[in-house]
Design a protein around this motif. Structure first.
Motif, PDB file in Angstrom:
ATOM      1  N   GLU A  81      17.555 -14.949   3.160  1.00 20.02           N
ATOM      2  CA  GLU A  81      18.659 -14.265   3.205  1.00 20.02           C
ATOM      3  C   GLU A  81      19.727 -12.679   4.011  1.00 20.02           C
ATOM      4  OE1 GLU A  81      21.765 -16.304   0.898  1.00 20.02           O
ATOM      5  OE2 GLU A  81      20.687 -17.159   0.252  1.00 20.02           O
ATOM      6  N   ARG A  82      20.270 -12.427   4.804  1.00 19.50           N
ATOM      7  CA  ARG A  82      21.223 -11.348   5.390  1.00 19.50           C
ATOM      8  C   ARG A  82      21.173 -10.626   3.861  1.00 19.50           C
ATOM      9  NH1 ARG A  82      22.492  -8.890   9.186  1.00 19.50           N
ATOM     10  NH2 ARG A  82      21.443 -10.426  10.543  1.00 19.50           N
ATOM     11  N   ASP A  83      21.153  -9.665   4.155  1.00 21.50           N
ATOM     12  CA  ASP A  83      21.654  -8.066   3.047  1.00 21.50           C
ATOM     13  C   ASP A  83      22.371  -7.493   4.145  1.00 21.50           C
ATOM     14  OD1 ASP A  83      22.784  -7.248   1.090  1.00 21.50           O
ATOM     15  OD2 ASP A  83      20.715  -5.857   0.511  1.00 21.50           O
ATOM     16  N   GLY A  84      24.026  -7.346   4.761  1.00 21.87           N
ATOM     17  CA  GLY A  84      24.538  -6.324   5.264  1.00 21.87           C
ATOM     18  C   GLY A  84      23.744  -6.393   6.589  1.00 21.87           C
ATOM     19  N   ALA A  85      23.179  -4.812   6.924  1.00 26.57           N
ATOM     20  CA  ALA A  85      22.726  -5.054   8.273  1.00 26.57           C
ATOM     21  C   ALA A  85      21.392  -5.335   8.065  1.00 26.57           C
ATOM     22  CB  ALA A  85      23.180  -3.257   8.680  1.00 26.57           C
ATOM     23  N   ALA A  86      20.549  -5.745   7.304  1.00 25.56           N
ATOM     24  CA  ALA A  86      19.495  -6.087   6.863  1.00 25.56           C
ATOM     25  C   ALA A  86      19.156  -7.526   7.091  1.00 25.56           C
ATOM     26  CB  ALA A  86      19.176  -5.565   5.923  1.00 25.56           C
ATOM     27  N   PRO A  87      18.504  -7.833   7.953  1.00 23.54           N
ATOM     28  CA  PRO A  87      18.989  -9.696   8.465  1.00 23.54           C
ATOM     29  C   PRO A  87      17.527 -10.186   7.266  1.00 23.54           C
ATOM     30  CG  PRO A  87      17.553  -8.181  10.156  1.00 23.54           C
ATOM     31  CD  PRO A  87      17.498  -7.359   8.950  1.00 23.54           C
ATOM     32  N   ALA A  88      17.326 -11.534   7.814  1.00 20.17           N
ATOM     33  CA  ALA A  88      16.202 -12.375   6.984  1.00 20.17           C
ATOM     34  C   ALA A  88      15.248 -11.928   7.300  1.00 20.17           C
ATOM     35  CB  ALA A  88      16.647 -13.434   6.930  1.00 20.17           C
ATOM     36  N   GLY A  89      14.162 -11.752   6.604  1.00 24.39           N
ATOM     37  CA  GLY A  89      12.450 -11.967   7.469  1.00 24.39           C
ATOM     38  C   GLY A  89      11.636 -10.866   7.165  1.00 24.39           C
ATOM     39  N   GLN A  90      10.668 -10.494   7.909  1.00 28.58           N
ATOM     40  CA  GLN A  90       9.247  -9.993   7.739  1.00 28.58           C
ATOM     41  C   GLN A  90       9.881  -8.425   7.626  1.00 28.58           C
ATOM     42  OE1 GLN A  90       6.503 -11.444   5.582  1.00 28.58           O
ATOM     43  NE2 GLN A  90       6.402 -13.685   6.438  1.00 28.58           N
ATOM     44  N   TYR A  91       9.051  -7.993   6.430  1.00 29.81           N
ATOM     45  CA  TYR A  91       9.510  -7.004   5.915  1.00 29.81           C
ATOM     46  C   TYR A  91       8.133  -5.924   5.676  1.00 29.81           C
ATOM     47  CZ  TYR A  91      14.620  -6.351   5.789  1.00 29.81           C
ATOM     48  OH  TYR A  91      16.342  -6.951   7.261  1.00 29.81           O
ATOM     49  N   LEU A  92       7.646  -4.689   5.543  1.00 30.01           N
ATOM     50  CA  LEU A  92       6.848  -4.271   4.774  1.00 30.01           C
ATOM     51  C   LEU A  92       7.572  -3.626   4.285  1.00 30.01           C
ATOM     52  CD1 LEU A  92       5.710  -1.547   8.019  1.00 30.01           C
ATOM     53  CD2 LEU A  92       5.004  -3.919   7.156  1.00 30.01           C
ATOM     54  N   GLY A  93       6.608  -3.439   2.992  1.00 28.86           N
ATOM     55  CA  GLY A  93       7.201  -2.634   1.454  1.00 28.86           C
ATOM     56  C   GLY A  93       5.823  -1.289   2.014  1.00 28.86           C
ATOM     57  N   GLY A  94       6.337  -1.021   0.675  1.00 22.97           N
ATOM     58  CA  GLY A  94       5.853   0.912   0.733  1.00 22.97           C
ATOM     59  C   GLY A  94       4.359   1.073   0.437  1.00 22.97           C
ATOM     60  N   VAL A  95       3.869   1.885   0.986  1.00 24.05           N
ATOM     61  CA  VAL A  95       2.116   2.227   0.982  1.00 24.05           C
ATOM     62  C   VAL A  95       1.478   3.483   0.059  1.00 24.05           C
ATOM     63  CG1 VAL A  95       0.607   2.974   2.059  1.00 24.05           C
ATOM     64  CG2 VAL A  95       2.584   1.664   3.788  1.00 24.05           C
ATOM     65  N   GLU A  96       1.211   2.672  -0.663  1.00 21.54           N
ATOM     66  CA  GLU A  96       0.605   4.267  -2.152  1.00 21.54           C
ATOM     67  C   GLU A  96      -0.914   3.744  -1.236  1.00 21.54           C
ATOM     68  OE1 GLU A  96       1.587   6.196  -4.039  1.00 21.54           O
ATOM     69  OE2 GLU A  96       2.952   5.022  -4.646  1.00 21.54           O
ATOM     70  N   VAL A  97      -0.905   5.314  -0.940  1.00 19.59           N
ATOM     71  CA  VAL A  97      -2.719   5.531  -1.004  1.00 19.59           C
ATOM     72  C   VAL A  97      -3.085   6.921  -2.173  1.00 19.59           C
ATOM     73  CG1 VAL A  97      -4.286   6.827   0.507  1.00 19.59           C
ATOM     74  CG2 VAL A  97      -1.983   5.414   1.558  1.00 19.59           C
ATOM     75  N   ALA A  98      -4.196   6.943  -2.851  1.00 17.88           N
ATOM     76  CA  ALA A  98      -4.859   7.364  -3.414  1.00 17.88           C
ATOM     77  C   ALA A  98      -5.086   9.417  -3.021  1.00 17.88           C
ATOM     78  CB  ALA A  98      -6.148   7.558  -3.792  1.00 17.88           C
ATOM     79  N   PRO A  99      -4.232  10.391  -4.019  1.00 15.54           N
ATOM     80  CA  PRO A  99      -3.643  11.577  -3.136  1.00 15.54           C
ATOM     81  C   PRO A  99      -5.277  11.961  -2.710  1.00 15.54           C
ATOM     82  CG  PRO A  99      -3.298  11.725  -5.366  1.00 15.54           C
ATOM     83  CD  PRO A  99      -3.721   9.857  -5.167  1.00 15.54           C
ATOM     84  N   ASP A 100      -7.178  11.252  -3.256  1.00 17.67           N
ATOM     85  CA  ASP A 100      -7.936  12.062  -2.749  1.00 17.67           C
ATOM     86  C   ASP A 100      -8.167  11.513  -1.151  1.00 17.67           C
ATOM     87  OD1 ASP A 100      -8.583  13.862  -4.647  1.00 17.67           O
ATOM     88  OD2 ASP A 100     -10.171  12.706  -5.972  1.00 17.67           O
ATOM     89  N   TRP A 101      -7.664  10.605  -1.063  1.00 22.75           N
ATOM     90  CA  TRP A 101      -7.121   9.377   0.223  1.00 22.75           C
ATOM     91  C   TRP A 101      -6.933   9.640   1.444  1.00 22.75           C
ATOM     92  CZ3 TRP A 101     -12.234   8.550   1.273  1.00 22.75           C
ATOM     93  CH2 TRP A 101     -13.624   7.850   0.415  1.00 22.75           C
ATOM     94  N   ARG A 102      -5.511  10.624   1.311  1.00 19.24           N
ATOM     95  CA  ARG A 102      -4.684  10.809   1.849  1.00 19.24           C
ATOM     96  C   ARG A 102      -4.759  11.977   3.292  1.00 19.24           C
ATOM     97  NH1 ARG A 102       0.139  12.203  -2.092  1.00 19.24           N
ATOM     98  NH2 ARG A 102       0.386  10.551  -3.316  1.00 19.24           N
ATOM     99  N   ARG A 103      -4.238  11.261   4.647  1.00 20.54           N
ATOM    100  CA  ARG A 103      -4.560  11.947   5.659  1.00 20.54           C
ATOM    101  C   ARG A 103      -6.357  11.741   6.145  1.00 20.54           C
ATOM    102  NH1 ARG A 103      -0.532  14.085   3.028  1.00 20.54           N
ATOM    103  NH2 ARG A 103       0.693  14.693   4.058  1.00 20.54           N
ATOM    104  N   ARG A 104      -6.795  10.016   5.298  1.00 20.69           N
ATOM    105  CA  ARG A 104      -7.718   9.822   6.352  1.00 20.69           C
ATOM    106  C   ARG A 104      -7.794   8.478   6.997  1.00 20.69           C
ATOM    107  NH1 ARG A 104     -12.513  11.256   2.526  1.00 20.69           N
ATOM    108  NH2 ARG A 104     -12.941   9.979   4.022  1.00 20.69           N
ATOM    109  N   GLY A 105      -6.682   8.132   7.331  1.00 22.54           N
ATOM    110  CA  GLY A 105      -6.282   6.723   8.058  1.00 22.54           C
ATOM    111  C   GLY A 105      -6.184   5.616   6.806  1.00 22.54           C
ATOM    112  N   VAL A 106      -6.347   5.834   5.751  1.00 22.63           N
ATOM    113  CA  VAL A 106      -5.777   4.338   4.831  1.00 22.63           C
ATOM    114  C   VAL A 106      -4.667   4.124   5.293  1.00 22.63           C
ATOM    115  CG1 VAL A 106      -5.923   4.154   2.062  1.00 22.63           C
ATOM    116  CG2 VAL A 106      -7.216   5.665   3.443  1.00 22.63           C
TER     117      VAL A 106
END
Length: 190
Positions: A81-106
């Motif tokens: 369902e819609r929530d104000g300006a945010a429509p129903a649909g498929q959303y990306l959730g957060g990305v969690e990258v291990a500190p040692d692997w950051r800035r390596r394309g993960v």
């Protein structure tokens, strides 16, 4: 409501050699290392919620492994369902990258996988982010995400500082960037 904070530092142009990754849908056995990664990042853990997301065929939880080491994980959300300006649909959730692997394309590989999965189900993908999260905004720019709205919350996520963005990307059935190795999960929830 969940609070969005603690995002990665914005360091444009800083990167290391790309990691050789295996990208796949998360399995129940991945839950414990995913929770450890959350704790390392100083974020709250929600084991029951994450397990439910892994088991939900209408969502994708995806992991990135470098050898036997969990380098990162991410997920999608489906809002009926819609929530104000945010429509129903498929959303990306957060990305969690291990500190040692950051800035390596993960994060790029995890986002490729999720967007390809969403493209099999929808014509567009949605994404919410704190207005101050420059690292995430820069990451998602390559897929054509554009701002649709600003608010203090979208679909139950409150943003630290009270400023969140709702962004949208047209998928046109294909979003592959070819920027990672490994496999793109496409069978879960088919």
């Amino acid at each position: 409501m969940n609070s969005m904070s603690g995002f990665a530092d914005y360091r444009p142009g800083e990167s290391e050699a790309r990691a050789d990754l295996t990208i796949r849908p998360a399995a129940p056995a991945d839950l414990e290392p995913m929770l450890v990664l959350q704790e390392l990042a100083g974020r709250p853990t929600y084991p029951q919620s994450l397990r439910a997301a892994i088991d939900d065929v209408g969502r994708l939880v995806v992991v990135a492994f470098a050898g036997d080491e969990l380098a990162g994980w991410s997920k999608t959300h489906f809002y009926e369902e819609r929530d104000g300006a945010a429509p129903a649909g498929q959303y990306l959730g957060g990305v969690e990258v291990a500190p040692d692997w950051r800035r390596r394309g993960v994060a790029t590989a995890l986002t490729d996988a999720r967007l390809n999965w969403i493209a099999e189900r929808a014509e567009s993908a949605w994404y919410t982010v704190n207005v101050g999260n420059r690292a995430s905004l820069e990451l998602h720019r390559r897929w054509g995400f554009t701002e649709v709205a600003r608010a203090s919350s979208f679909h139950g996520v409150e943003f630290s500082g009270g400023a969140g963005l709702l962004l949208r990307a047209d998928l046109n059935g294909n979003v592959a960037t070819g920027r990672h190795t490994g496999t793109t999960p496409s069978t879960k929830g088919s």
